[in-house]
Write a protein that holds these residues in place. Structure first.
Motif, mmCIF file in Angstrom:
data_model
loop_
_atom_site.group_PDB
_atom_site.id
_atom_site.type_symbol
_atom_site.label_atom_id
_atom_site.label_comp_id
_atom_site.label_asym_id
_atom_site.label_seq_id
_atom_site.Cartn_x
_atom_site.Cartn_y
_atom_site.Cartn_z
ATOM 1 N N ASP A 60 0.927 -1.151 -0.036
ATOM 2 C CA ASP A 60 -0.024 0.071 -0.087
ATOM 3 C C ASP A 60 0.887 1.165 -0.108
ATOM 4 O O ASP A 60 1.705 1.058 0.763
ATOM 5 N N TRP A 62 0.243 4.223 1.101
ATOM 6 C CA TRP A 62 0.087 4.802 2.269
ATOM 7 C C TRP A 62 0.265 4.326 3.596
ATOM 8 O O TRP A 62 0.509 4.763 4.517
ATOM 9 N N ALA A 63 0.484 2.870 3.567
ATOM 10 C CA ALA A 63 0.781 2.145 4.476
ATOM 11 C C ALA A 63 1.426 0.678 4.268
ATOM 12 O O ALA A 63 1.358 -0.057 4.777
ATOM 13 N N ARG A 68 -1.894 -3.925 -0.652
ATOM 14 C CA ARG A 68 -2.938 -2.677 -1.005
ATOM 15 C C ARG A 68 -4.353 -3.566 -1.079
ATOM 16 O O ARG A 68 -4.703 -4.515 -1.566
ATOM 17 N N PRO A 168 -8.133 3.189 0.158
ATOM 18 C CA PRO A 168 -8.181 3.416 1.298
ATOM 19 C C PRO A 168 -6.866 4.580 1.518
ATOM 20 O O PRO A 168 -5.931 4.600 0.846
ATOM 21 N N TYR A 169 -7.098 5.418 2.561
ATOM 22 C CA TYR A 169 -6.083 6.417 3.009
ATOM 23 C C TYR A 169 -6.214 7.485 2.273
ATOM 24 O O TYR A 169 -5.657 8.436 2.645
ATOM 25 N N THR A 175 -14.204 0.968 5.430
ATOM 26 C CA THR A 175 -14.273 0.085 6.378
ATOM 27 C C THR A 175 -14.027 -1.216 5.923
ATOM 28 O O THR A 175 -14.680 -1.521 4.545
ATOM 29 N N ARG A 180 -11.734 -2.990 10.598
ATOM 30 C CA ARG A 180 -10.980 -2.252 10.526
ATOM 31 C C ARG A 180 -11.271 -0.968 9.859
ATOM 32 O O ARG A 180 -12.106 -1.077 8.560
ATOM 33 N N ALA A 182 -10.007 2.459 7.725
ATOM 34 C CA ALA A 182 -8.677 3.093 7.272
ATOM 35 C C ALA A 182 -9.346 4.574 7.154
ATOM 36 O O ALA A 182 -10.108 4.832 6.377
ATOM 37 N N THR A 183 -8.449 5.477 7.882
ATOM 38 C CA THR A 183 -8.838 6.820 7.620
ATOM 39 C C THR A 183 -7.814 7.636 6.848
ATOM 40 O O THR A 183 -6.892 7.121 6.264
ATOM 41 N N CYS A 184 -7.898 8.956 6.641
ATOM 42 C CA CYS A 184 -7.434 9.721 5.481
ATOM 43 C C CYS A 184 -6.131 10.001 5.710
ATOM 44 O O CYS A 184 -5.977 11.032 6.622
ATOM 45 N N ARG A 185 -5.117 9.393 5.371
ATOM 46 C CA ARG A 185 -3.553 9.628 5.627
ATOM 47 C C ARG A 185 -3.123 10.955 4.667
ATOM 48 O O ARG A 185 -2.339 11.809 5.200
#
Length: 375
Positions: A60, A62-63, A68, A168-169, A175, A180, A182-185
């Motif tokens: 991913d 962002w993570a 991903r 995501p992110y 959701t 879980r 995933a919020t907005c990074r």
């Protein structure tokens, strides 16, 4: 009243009007009445299913180093309207999205749980002799995939398969099946538009891969008739995906700046629909227009705002909030009709005069280009 935090999302050139605009000195009304999206206009009921797709070959962006993961909503024409109504947003998703609004007023955090949709979860698909064309939807930055529900349901009711992709992110809340969220990074700030678009190109191509091999949808979809449609930065991703993936036959940008502008010619059909006067403020629509060498249209609707192609106009209007000059239902109708006309013309090869020039049915819509409607 809970303070609504502002976010430093200055993504240059994106024109990201994130606020649900509350008139000066006013507070948004609260209450528990349902907010119903406009009914689909096609002849078919609409079914819906949620897919959880994992690209184990790609970290991913962002993570990392986690793979991903994508959440995808599939809307499809159904044989009958059977099954539970599809929920719009969970209480947590509603809270997280409203928290990202610059001026969400005094809205209760669970406001978006009151939105009512028309699709039915797990409804039996319509049986047809031929496979159905596919439209892939990519939402704007901060918006989850369900913010394009009104457009998705309408396309499905007209006989299209529709895949709405969550990134995501990059959204306020995504959701996953195990709970879980995933919020907005990306929303922490900084200009990361080109990285977002590059990642979305890979997201959309991966979704096309997985849908082709899907047990049910692989047989329903005509993989030779695919369009990518995006709102805001999702529109930039639609163009970039077309440039990178030949499987995408046509594309639409709904009021998004191109990040980056096309660097080489794109000879497949493309529609640019602007809420405001793109091309006059250095946001690169003119640069991209020059590289669209196939069928192309550049439309402008001055009475619409940046978020008007999403579900925001209907939701905001129901809450007494001011988002754009045009009524919410009119914004939805314009977007639905022009997107459907484009898809019909280029995925079904049906004549749609609506795209030939100004129409008395939609006097708000201006044709910026081309100057001739013969192509």
């Amino acid at each position: 009243m809970k303070a609504i935090r502002r976010i430093g999302m200055a993504v240059a050139g994106l024109g990201m009007a994130l606020a649900l605009a509350v008139p000066a000195g006013a507070t948004a009304p609260s209450g528990g009445d349902p907010i119903t999206l406009p009914a689909p206009t096609g002849p078919h009921p609409v079914g819906w299913e949620e897919l959880h797709l994992v690209d184990r070959g790609r970290p991913d962006p962002w993570a990392p180093p986690a793979p991903r993961e994508l959440m995808v909503s599939v809307w499809y024409p159904a044989a009958v309207a059977r099954g539970a109504a599809v929920p719009y947003a969970t209480a947590e998703e509603s809270r997280l999205l409203l928290d990202l609004m610059e001026q969400a007023g005094d809205l209760p955090p669970d406001t978006l749980t009151r939105v009512r949709t028309h699709a039915r979860a797990g409804a039996p698909p319509l049986r047809t002799r031929h496979r159905l064309p596919l439209v892939v939807l990519s939402p704007g930055l901060t918006d989850p995939r369900w913010m394009l529900t009104s457009l998705a349901e309408d396309l499905a009711s007209r006989g299209y398969m529709v895949a709405g992709v969550d990134h995501p992110y990059e959204a306020a809340a995504v959701t996953f099946p195990d709970g879980r969220v995933a919020t907005c990074r990306v929303c922490a700030g900084g200009d990361q538009g080109e990285k977002v678009v590059a990642g979305r190109v890979r997201d959309i191509s991966f979704v096309l891969d997985r849908l082709k091999g899907h047990g049910r949808y692989g047989k329903m979809i005509d993989h030779g008739r695919v369009a990518a449609v995006g709102h805001s930065i999702g529109g930039a991703a639609a163009a970039a995906t077309m440039a990178a993936d030949r499987r995408v036959d046509a594309g639409i940008n709904l009021d998004g700046s191109f990040r980056p502008p096309l660097a080489r010619d794109l000879a497949r059909p493309f529609l640019m629909l602007a809420a405001d006067a793109h091309g006059k403020h250095g946001d690169n629509w003119n640069d991209t227009w020059a590289h669209l060498t196939g069928w192309r249209r550049w439309l402008q609707v001055p009475g619409m705002a940046h978020r008007s192609p999403s579900d925001v106009p209907i939701i905001a209007e129901a809450l007494g909030l001011q988002v754009q000059k045009l009524p919410g239902a009119r914004c939805v109708k314009i977007v639905r009709e022009y997107v459907a006309a484009f898809a019909d013309r280029h995925l079904r090869h049906r004549n749609r005069p609506l795209l030939n020039g100004p129409s008395p049915r939609f006097p708000e819509v201006r044709f910026v280009g081309p100057t001739s409607s013969t192509d």
